[in-house]
Design a protein around this motif. Structure first.
Motif, PDB file in Angstrom:
ATOM      1  N   ASP A 328       0.818  -1.217   0.000  1.00  0.00           N
ATOM      2  CA  ASP A 328       0.000   0.000   0.000  1.00  0.00           C
ATOM      3  C   ASP A 328       0.848   1.263   0.000  1.00  0.00           C
ATOM      4  OD1 ASP A 328      -2.257  -1.524  -0.102  1.00  0.00           O
ATOM      5  OD2 ASP A 328      -2.632  -1.469   2.053  1.00  0.00           O
ATOM      6  N   LYS A 329       2.082   1.157   0.436  1.00  0.00           N
ATOM      7  CA  LYS A 329       3.056   2.242   0.253  1.00  0.00           C
ATOM      8  C   LYS A 329       4.442   1.626   0.171  1.00  0.00           C
ATOM      9  CE  LYS A 329       3.501   3.422   5.196  1.00  0.00           C
ATOM     10  NZ  LYS A 329       3.478   4.550   6.173  1.00  0.00           N
ATOM     11  N   GLN A 330       5.355   2.303  -0.526  1.00  0.00           N
ATOM     12  CA  GLN A 330       6.692   1.756  -0.761  1.00  0.00           C
ATOM     13  C   GLN A 330       7.775   2.517  -0.014  1.00  0.00           C
ATOM     14  OE1 GLN A 330       7.361   1.013  -5.013  1.00  0.00           O
ATOM     15  NE2 GLN A 330       5.192   0.590  -5.268  1.00  0.00           N
ATOM     16  N   VAL A 331       7.405   3.564   0.675  1.00  0.00           N
ATOM     17  CA  VAL A 331       8.359   4.316   1.496  1.00  0.00           C
ATOM     18  C   VAL A 331       7.728   4.595   2.842  1.00  0.00           C
ATOM     19  CG1 VAL A 331       9.568   6.514   1.775  1.00  0.00           C
ATOM     20  CG2 VAL A 331       9.590   5.360  -0.443  1.00  0.00           C
ATOM     21  N   ASP A 332       8.465   4.313   3.902  1.00  0.00           N
ATOM     22  CA  ASP A 332       8.038   4.623   5.261  1.00  0.00           C
ATOM     23  C   ASP A 332       9.258   5.174   6.005  1.00  0.00           C
ATOM     24  OD1 ASP A 332       5.885   4.127   7.516  1.00  0.00           O
ATOM     25  OD2 ASP A 332       7.806   3.468   8.327  1.00  0.00           O
ATOM     26  N   GLY A 333       9.290   6.497   6.162  1.00  0.00           N
ATOM     27  CA  GLY A 333      10.448   7.107   6.804  1.00  0.00           C
ATOM     28  C   GLY A 333      11.718   6.855   6.022  1.00  0.00           C
ATOM     29  N   ARG A 334      12.671   6.144   6.649  1.00  0.00           N
ATOM     30  CA  ARG A 334      13.947   5.824   6.015  1.00  0.00           C
ATOM     31  C   ARG A 334      13.962   4.413   5.422  1.00  0.00           C
ATOM     32  NH1 ARG A 334      18.403   8.925   7.029  1.00  0.00           N
ATOM     33  NH2 ARG A 334      17.950  10.862   8.168  1.00  0.00           N
ATOM     34  N   CYS A 335      12.804   3.854   5.213  1.00  0.00           N
ATOM     35  CA  CYS A 335      12.698   2.489   4.704  1.00  0.00           C
ATOM     36  C   CYS A 335      12.004   2.477   3.339  1.00  0.00           C
ATOM     37  CB  CYS A 335      11.934   1.603   5.681  1.00  0.00           C
ATOM     38  SG  CYS A 335      12.713   1.466   7.303  1.00  0.00           S
ATOM     39  N   VAL A 336      12.547   1.685   2.423  1.00  0.00           N
ATOM     40  CA  VAL A 336      11.986   1.546   1.080  1.00  0.00           C
ATOM     41  C   VAL A 336      11.623   0.081   0.850  1.00  0.00           C
ATOM     42  CG1 VAL A 336      12.390   1.840  -1.392  1.00  0.00           C
ATOM     43  CG2 VAL A 336      13.444   3.427   0.237  1.00  0.00           C
ATOM     44  N   THR A 380      13.836  11.353   3.823  1.00  0.00           N
ATOM     45  CA  THR A 380      12.484  10.902   3.513  1.00  0.00           C
ATOM     46  C   THR A 380      11.895  11.628   2.314  1.00  0.00           C
ATOM     47  OG1 THR A 380      12.078  10.294   5.817  1.00  0.00           O
ATOM     48  CG2 THR A 380      10.153  10.616   4.418  1.00  0.00           C
ATOM     49  N   THR A 381      12.182  12.913   2.183  1.00  0.00           N
ATOM     50  CA  THR A 381      11.662  13.677   1.045  1.00  0.00           C
ATOM     51  C   THR A 381      12.173  13.106  -0.268  1.00  0.00           C
ATOM     52  OG1 THR A 381      11.545  15.688   2.385  1.00  0.00           O
ATOM     53  CG2 THR A 381      11.516  15.954  -0.008  1.00  0.00           C
ATOM     54  N   MET A 382      13.472  12.774  -0.301  1.00  0.00           N
ATOM     55  CA  MET A 382      14.050  12.183  -1.508  1.00  0.00           C
ATOM     56  C   MET A 382      13.428  10.816  -1.786  1.00  0.00           C
ATOM     57  SD  MET A 382      16.331   9.673  -2.670  1.00  0.00           S
ATOM     58  CE  MET A 382      17.494   9.318  -1.334  1.00  0.00           C
ATOM     59  N   LEU A 383      13.264  10.013  -0.742  1.00  0.00           N
ATOM     60  CA  LEU A 383      12.699   8.674  -0.920  1.00  0.00           C
ATOM     61  C   LEU A 383      11.249   8.752  -1.387  1.00  0.00           C
ATOM     62  CD1 LEU A 383      14.173   6.818   2.199  1.00  0.00           C
ATOM     63  CD2 LEU A 383      15.043   6.832  -0.151  1.00  0.00           C
ATOM     64  N   LYS A 384      10.500   9.711  -0.863  1.00  0.00           N
ATOM     65  CA  LYS A 384       9.123   9.901  -1.325  1.00  0.00           C
ATOM     66  C   LYS A 384       9.088  10.342  -2.790  1.00  0.00           C
ATOM     67  CE  LYS A 384       6.291   9.042   2.159  1.00  0.00           C
ATOM     68  NZ  LYS A 384       5.179   8.053   2.045  1.00  0.00           N
ATOM     69  N   SER A 385      10.083  11.132  -3.162  1.00  0.00           N
ATOM     70  CA  SER A 385      10.191  11.556  -4.557  1.00  0.00           C
ATOM     71  C   SER A 385      10.445  10.350  -5.459  1.00  0.00           C
ATOM     72  CB  SER A 385      11.314  12.584  -4.708  1.00  0.00           C
ATOM     73  OG  SER A 385      11.477  12.958  -6.053  1.00  0.00           O
ATOM     74  N   TYR A 386      11.277   9.423  -4.977  1.00  0.00           N
ATOM     75  CA  TYR A 386      11.512   8.174  -5.720  1.00  0.00           C
ATOM     76  C   TYR A 386      10.198   7.422  -5.889  1.00  0.00           C
ATOM     77  CZ  TYR A 386      11.946   3.117  -5.834  1.00  0.00           C
ATOM     78  OH  TYR A 386      11.755   1.789  -6.128  1.00  0.00           O
ATOM     79  N   GLU A 387       9.460   7.271  -4.783  1.00  0.00           N
ATOM     80  CA  GLU A 387       8.194   6.533  -4.831  1.00  0.00           C
ATOM     81  C   GLU A 387       7.241   7.151  -5.850  1.00  0.00           C
ATOM     82  OE1 GLU A 387       5.026   4.805  -1.561  1.00  0.00           O
ATOM     83  OE2 GLU A 387       5.776   6.845  -1.303  1.00  0.00           O
ATOM     84  N   LYS A 388       7.127   8.460  -5.834  1.00  0.00           N
ATOM     85  CA  LYS A 388       6.241   9.155  -6.759  1.00  0.00           C
ATOM     86  C   LYS A 388       6.692   8.983  -8.207  1.00  0.00           C
ATOM     87  CE  LYS A 388       4.212  13.713  -7.680  1.00  0.00           C
ATOM     88  NZ  LYS A 388       4.191  15.139  -7.270  1.00  0.00           N
ATOM     89  N   SER A 389       8.008   9.029  -8.422  1.00  0.00           N
ATOM     90  CA  SER A 389       8.544   8.939  -9.787  1.00  0.00           C
ATOM     91  C   SER A 389       8.302   7.578 -10.419  1.00  0.00           C
ATOM     92  CB  SER A 389      10.043   9.246  -9.783  1.00  0.00           C
ATOM     93  OG  SER A 389      10.780   8.174  -9.211  1.00  0.00           O
ATOM     94  N   ARG A 390       8.102   6.544  -9.606  1.00  0.00           N
ATOM     95  CA  ARG A 390       7.940   5.193 -10.132  1.00  0.00           C
ATOM     96  C   ARG A 390       6.478   4.790 -10.300  1.00  0.00           C
ATOM     97  NH1 ARG A 390      10.279   3.722 -13.190  1.00  0.00           N
ATOM     98  NH2 ARG A 390      10.041   1.493 -12.774  1.00  0.00           N
TER      99      ARG A 390
END
Length: 445
Positions: A328-336, A380-390
């Motif tokens: 349901d989500k691919q990023v949680d804090g510092r976890c991918v 986390t902002t960068m990781l969320k950006s990754y999640e959105k980009s995919r």
């Protein structure tokens, strides 16, 4: 692109901590202070670690299973002639392995796909993709899972920026303001429970991901009520580097070209009579195809007709229940969450592993850019950006796989007629094939 990509157990190797420390000391100048922790040592986890190392980023990979002893001298050992699982690598995945310098080590056991034939049992619809028409070297490559895993592991073993720890069962994940810690039972040591800390944790630990569960990330699941029978067959007709996708009332079927046992499947002089098979049947019917070779071959013959020639031999087969599992989500804090832990798909069109590789490549590149800027690799902002980009690429692949599965198993006569007309239109109308081929090869994400 058709697929046989069922990899449930990683190909592994045992590497001592002292050996890793010695390697790290020799290359300390190349390593970053920020460490990536990777849970899961299958094909995706190993590939991601190698992508990071190529960019000078250190990682520690935790694998639950035990790594058997293996060295370079075991390289040439082949799987049994008719006993192996295989994966169809898209052109984009091949490009990724070329980028990190691993493709020269892989290609001797890869068999290119020059054409893809698509049809439905008992219907008039036909379509074909040809590499010369699309002006590409190939649509992809088919490779034995055992060979891919062996090469990935040997590369990771020889990479000073990668630490491999096997027998490591993750039991707890804790996130902090500037780091994440992982507690694991280390069965290879009398010390028992141990802990590691890094800037980011990437979970590549499969469909039933322990890390995903520890983080409390739920999934959206769908049971196709199908089972995939996966194996290797021998035919009396050379495959000529043609992949065949055939649709039956039971589900999609695929026959993929494989290398000859003695060498390179990309050399034109090789005849090529080995083929990888994915046979999808309703759940509960798999036993008859697993236990009776003659029945399995006869069923394939009836479904494929003479397109592949006569099916004359088969080896041991595996059965894999087909379920779509989406985190349901691919990023949680510092976890991918990555790989099958993020999205386990139906094998139709061979998109699953290739989608995972595109995810891994994008995240490795974004982490590299963080390092170059001196920024936090686990931000986390960068990781969320990754999640959105995919999301676009992932959603498109999921929808495509489901549309094919449901569209070709629907028994309504009007729908059957419509899909066969669509196949003919796909084969004849200009500009459609190049678009579909581009997506299938993973070149547009």
């Amino acid at each position: 692109m058709p697929s046989s990509e069922f990899d449930t157990s990683p190909i592994q190797n045992n590497i001592s901590k002292s050996e890793h420390k010695a390697n790290k000391d020799r290359h300390s100048s190349a390593a970053t202070d920020q460490q990536v922790l990777i849970a899961g040592g299958g094909h995706v986890g190993l590939s991601f670690a190698l992508l990071l190392a190529h960019r000078g980023i250190a990682s520690t990979l935790l694998e639950k299973n035990s790594y058997p002893e293996m060295g370079p001298e075991d390289d040439e050992q082949r799987s049994h002639y008719l006993d192996s699982r295989n994966t169809a690598l898209s052109r984009r995945t091949v490009q990724i392995y070329q980028e990190i310098g691993l493709w020269p080590e892989l290609q001797s056991h890869a068999c290119r796909i020059d054409a893809v034939q698509i049809s439905e049992q008992g219907s008039f619809g036909r379509a074909q993709l040809k590499r010369e028409e699309e002006k590409v070297e190939s649509f992809g490559q088919v490779m034995e899972n055992a060979w891919l895993g062996r090469k990935l592991l040997l590369a990771a073993q020889n990479e000073p920026l990668i630490t491999l720890i096997d027998n490591a069962d993750v039991t707890e994940v804790k996130q902090h303001a500037d780091s994440v810690s992982v507690t694991f039972n280390y069965y290879g040591s009398s010390e028992g429970e141990q802990q590691l800390q890094g800037s980011v944790l990437v979970a590549c630990d499969g469909r039933d991901s322990t890390v995903r569960q520890l983080l409390g990330i739920s999934t959206t699941d769908y049971d196709y009520k199908q089972t995939a029978i996966v194996g290797v067959v021998h035919t009396d007709k050379a495959h000529e580097h043609i992949a065949i996708e055939r649709f039956s009332p039971a589900g999609p079927l695929a026959v993929l070209p494989l290398t000859d046992p003695e060498g390179d499947g990309n050399n034109d002089y090789q005849q090529g009579f080995r083929r990888s098979v994915v046979w999808v049947c309703p759940k509960g019917e798999e036993q008859q195809y697993l236990e009776d070779d003659a029945h399995f071959l006869a069923t394939l013959q009836q479904a494929f007709g003479e397109r592949a020639g006569k099916f004359i031999a088969t080896g041991r087969r595996g059965a894999y229940p087909l379920t779509r599992v989406l985190a349901d989500k691919q990023v949680d804090g510092r976890c991918v969450i990555m790989g099958n832990a993020a999205h386990t798909l139906h094998p139709v069109a061979g998109q699953g592993f290739n989608l995972c590789m595109r995810d891994a490549h994008v995240l490795a590149q974004m982490m590299s850019e963080q390092v170059k800027k001196g920024a936090d690799i686990g931000d986390t902002t960068m990781l969320k950006s990754y999640e959105k980009s995919r999301k676009t690429d992932q959603k498109r692949v999921v929808l495509f796989c489901d549309a094919v599965v449901h569209g070709f198993t629907h028994t309504n006569p009007a729908i059957k007629l419509a899909r066969n007309v669509a196949l003919v239109a796909f084969d004849k109308l200009p500009n459609i094939k190049p678009l579909v081929a581009t997506y299938a090869m993973g070149l547009k994400s």
